[in-house]
Write a protein that holds these residues in place. Structure first.
Motif, short mmCIF file in Angstrom:
data_model
loop_
_atom_site.label_atom_id
_atom_site.label_comp_id
_atom_site.label_asym_id
_atom_site.label_seq_id
_atom_site.Cartn_x
_atom_site.Cartn_y
_atom_site.Cartn_z
N ASN A 146 -73.05 23.26 14.04
CA ASN A 146 -74.21 22.37 14.08
C ASN A 146 -75.38 22.90 13.25
OD1 ASN A 146 -74.59 24.48 15.98
ND2 ASN A 146 -76.18 23.30 17.01
N ILE A 147 -75.20 24.02 12.55
CA ILE A 147 -76.23 24.52 11.65
C ILE A 147 -75.87 24.19 10.20
CG2 ILE A 147 -77.46 26.58 10.81
CD1 ILE A 147 -76.94 27.86 13.54
N GLN A 148 -74.80 24.79 9.70
CA GLN A 148 -74.39 24.51 8.31
C GLN A 148 -73.58 23.22 8.19
OE1 GLN A 148 -73.97 27.50 9.78
NE2 GLN A 148 -75.18 28.95 8.57
N MET A 149 -72.92 22.82 9.28
CA MET A 149 -72.14 21.58 9.36
C MET A 149 -70.90 21.59 8.46
SD MET A 149 -75.05 18.62 9.76
CE MET A 149 -76.50 18.91 10.77
N ASP A 150 -70.48 22.77 8.03
CA ASP A 150 -69.25 22.86 7.24
C ASP A 150 -68.47 24.12 7.61
OD1 ASP A 150 -70.88 24.78 6.14
OD2 ASP A 150 -70.63 24.15 4.07
N CYS A 151 -68.62 24.55 8.87
CA CYS A 151 -67.99 25.78 9.34
C CYS A 151 -66.70 25.46 10.09
CB CYS A 151 -68.92 26.56 10.27
SG CYS A 151 -70.51 26.97 9.55
N SER A 152 -65.71 26.32 9.94
CA SER A 152 -64.45 26.11 10.65
C SER A 152 -64.63 26.24 12.16
CB SER A 152 -63.39 27.10 10.16
OG SER A 152 -63.84 28.43 10.31
N ALA A 153 -65.64 26.99 12.60
CA ALA A 153 -65.93 27.14 14.03
C ALA A 153 -67.18 26.37 14.39
CB ALA A 153 -66.10 28.62 14.37
N VAL A 154 -67.11 25.60 15.48
CA VAL A 154 -68.29 24.91 15.98
C VAL A 154 -69.25 25.91 16.61
CG1 VAL A 154 -69.12 23.21 17.65
CG2 VAL A 154 -67.04 22.75 16.34
N GLN B 4 -55.54 28.93 8.45
CA GLN B 4 -56.23 27.68 8.78
C GLN B 4 -57.62 27.65 8.15
OE1 GLN B 4 -56.40 24.46 9.40
NE2 GLN B 4 -55.70 24.46 11.54
N GLU B 5 -58.35 28.76 8.28
CA GLU B 5 -59.72 28.81 7.76
C GLU B 5 -59.77 28.73 6.24
OE1 GLU B 5 -61.62 31.56 11.33
OE2 GLU B 5 -60.72 32.48 9.57
N ASN B 6 -58.69 29.10 5.59
CA ASN B 6 -58.66 29.07 4.13
C ASN B 6 -58.75 27.65 3.60
OD1 ASN B 6 -58.38 30.44 1.57
ND2 ASN B 6 -56.31 29.61 1.47
N ARG B 7 -58.54 26.66 4.46
CA ARG B 7 -58.61 25.27 4.03
C ARG B 7 -60.05 24.73 4.02
NH1 ARG B 7 -53.21 22.71 5.05
NH2 ARG B 7 -51.82 24.49 5.18
N TRP B 8 -60.99 25.54 4.51
CA TRP B 8 -62.40 25.15 4.53
C TRP B 8 -63.13 25.71 3.32
CZ3 TRP B 8 -64.95 22.66 8.82
CH2 TRP B 8 -64.08 22.31 9.87
N LYS B 9 -64.15 24.98 2.87
CA LYS B 9 -64.92 25.45 1.71
C LYS B 9 -65.72 26.70 2.06
CE LYS B 9 -65.43 20.97 -0.61
NZ LYS B 9 -66.38 19.94 -1.09
N ARG B 10 -66.34 26.71 3.24
CA ARG B 10 -67.14 27.87 3.64
C ARG B 10 -66.20 28.97 4.12
NH1 ARG B 10 -72.40 28.97 4.74
NH2 ARG B 10 -72.93 26.78 4.40
N LYS B 11 -66.34 30.14 3.54
CA LYS B 11 -65.49 31.27 3.90
C LYS B 11 -66.27 32.27 4.75
CE LYS B 11 -62.46 29.43 1.12
NZ LYS B 11 -61.40 28.54 1.67
N TYR C 82 -65.07 16.04 13.33
CA TYR C 82 -65.83 17.02 12.55
C TYR C 82 -64.90 17.81 11.63
CZ TYR C 82 -68.17 21.49 11.65
OH TYR C 82 -68.68 22.61 11.05
N ILE C 83 -63.74 18.21 12.15
CA ILE C 83 -62.77 18.96 11.34
C ILE C 83 -62.24 18.09 10.21
CG2 ILE C 83 -60.49 20.05 11.36
CD1 ILE C 83 -61.12 20.94 14.27
N ILE C 84 -61.82 16.86 10.54
CA ILE C 84 -61.24 15.98 9.53
C ILE C 84 -62.28 15.58 8.49
CG2 ILE C 84 -60.10 13.75 9.16
CD1 ILE C 84 -58.98 14.05 12.04
N LYS C 85 -63.53 15.46 8.90
CA LYS C 85 -64.61 15.18 7.95
C LYS C 85 -64.70 16.28 6.90
CE LYS C 85 -68.59 13.55 6.34
NZ LYS C 85 -68.73 12.28 5.60
N ASN C 86 -64.48 17.51 7.33
CA ASN C 86 -64.63 18.66 6.44
C ASN C 86 -63.37 19.00 5.64
OD1 ASN C 86 -67.32 20.28 6.53
ND2 ASN C 86 -67.03 19.57 8.63
N ILE C 87 -62.20 18.84 6.24
CA ILE C 87 -60.96 19.16 5.53
C ILE C 87 -59.96 18.03 5.68
CG2 ILE C 87 -61.25 21.66 5.68
CD1 ILE C 87 -59.29 21.69 8.00
N ARG C 88 -59.22 17.79 4.65
CA ARG C 88 -58.29 16.65 4.66
C ARG C 88 -56.89 17.05 5.11
NH1 ARG C 88 -57.58 15.80 -1.91
NH2 ARG C 88 -56.49 17.77 -2.31
N ASN C 89 -56.62 18.36 5.21
CA ASN C 89 -55.26 18.80 5.52
C ASN C 89 -55.23 19.92 6.55
OD1 ASN C 89 -56.51 20.59 3.78
ND2 ASN C 89 -54.65 21.07 2.63
#
Length: 276
Positions: free
Chosen positions: A88-96, A111-118, A152-159
């Motif tokens: 809820n801060i950056q809105m693109d984190c693999s963890a809420v 799993q986390e490698n599929r997110w833009k934010r590392k 939230y997850i699907i919004k950020n990653i498609r796969n």
């Protein structure tokens, strides 16, 4: 490459996580914020006086009001070598939930490698939210939280990653792919707000709290009397806070937690990309 740690790498990961934990405790003690070891970290504090030998993470928890105070303070208090992230801060984190990471490091699962934010090497900070006493209402709340967290997850990653690879997983993966593009029409702030509202729906309406980010939240429902007053334990030579009824909660969550599990069940998150 994704796989098991080299022993020297796991040792270094733990050293950095302990460094971050000490910084977290420093802030909490300075501002009189209440936290406690959670999950495997709570087991480690009792059974090993530190890390479970094969474990690779540190988990702490805070009741929601303490958690929110910590977030606002830590944004200013953390040393320059650390970074605070949360869905809820950056809105693109693999963890809420919140994480404190060591800048300049990298620790990413498949799993986390599929997110833009590392994320770097980190500790996890879980909020304990109020939940209904009625079991059917509790199930409804969990479903709602998971629905918005899923969007939230699907919004950020498609796969998103699915482990089995069967036809059901393929069908879900296809649906997620389609939903990802449909959700481009929906602002991420709207989804995050709905998600956070679902977590906090029972504030002021119940005396029970729970970690809704746990895979098995039904195991961790407790009262504030189970948590407070906190007691002290030891973790790698550091004084750490534990739940008031830490033993009872660990038995509820894990059974006979003092008995070591078979070697085949001694799992961790496994390294993905790891940089120190």
């Amino acid at each position: 490459m994704f796989g098991e740690y080299r022993p020297e790498d796991l040792k270094r990961v733990k050293e950095i996580e302990l460094e971050i934990l000490i910084e977290f405790i420093r802030i909490c003690e300075k501002h009189d914020l209440k936290y406690f070891a959670y999950g495997g970290t709570a087991i480690g504090a009792v059974r090993h006086k530190g890390f479970i030998p094969w474990d690779d993470d540190v988990d702490v928890a805070m009741v929601r009001d303490e958690y929110e105070k910590f977030i606002s303070i830590a944004m200013k208090e953390l040393g320059e070598e650390y970074e605070l992230t949360a869905g809820n801060i950056q809105m693109d984190c693999s963890a809420v939930f919140a994480r404190i990471s060591k800048k300049g490091t990298l620790h990413i699962t498949e799993q986390e490698n599929r997110w833009k934010r590392k994320h770097g090497i980190r500790i996890d900070i879980f909020p304990m939210d109020f939940v209904p006493e009625d079991k059917q209402e509790f199930k409804k709340m969990i479903s709602k939280v998971r629905f918005w967290r899923g969007l939230y997850i699907i919004k950020n990653i498609r796969n998103p990653l699915f482990e089995n690879g069967g036809w059901k997983d393929k069908a879900i993966r296809t649906a997620c792919f389609i939903m990802h593009y449909l959700l481009k029409l929906v602002p991420v702030k709207f989804i995050v707000k709905k998600m956070m509202d679902s977590y906090r729906a029972y504030e002021g309406k119940s005396t029970l709290v729970d970690c809704l980010d746990d895979n098995y939240p039904e195991k961790w429902v407790c009262s504030l009397d189970d948590i407070y007053p906190l007691q002290k334990g030891e973790f790698e030579g550091v004084s750490i806070s534990l739940m008031h009824r830490n033993h009872e909660m660990l038995v509820k969550g894990y059974g006979d937690y003092m008995e070591l599990p078979p070697e085949s069940e001694r799992e961790n998150h496994y390294q993905g990309f790891l940089e120190f």
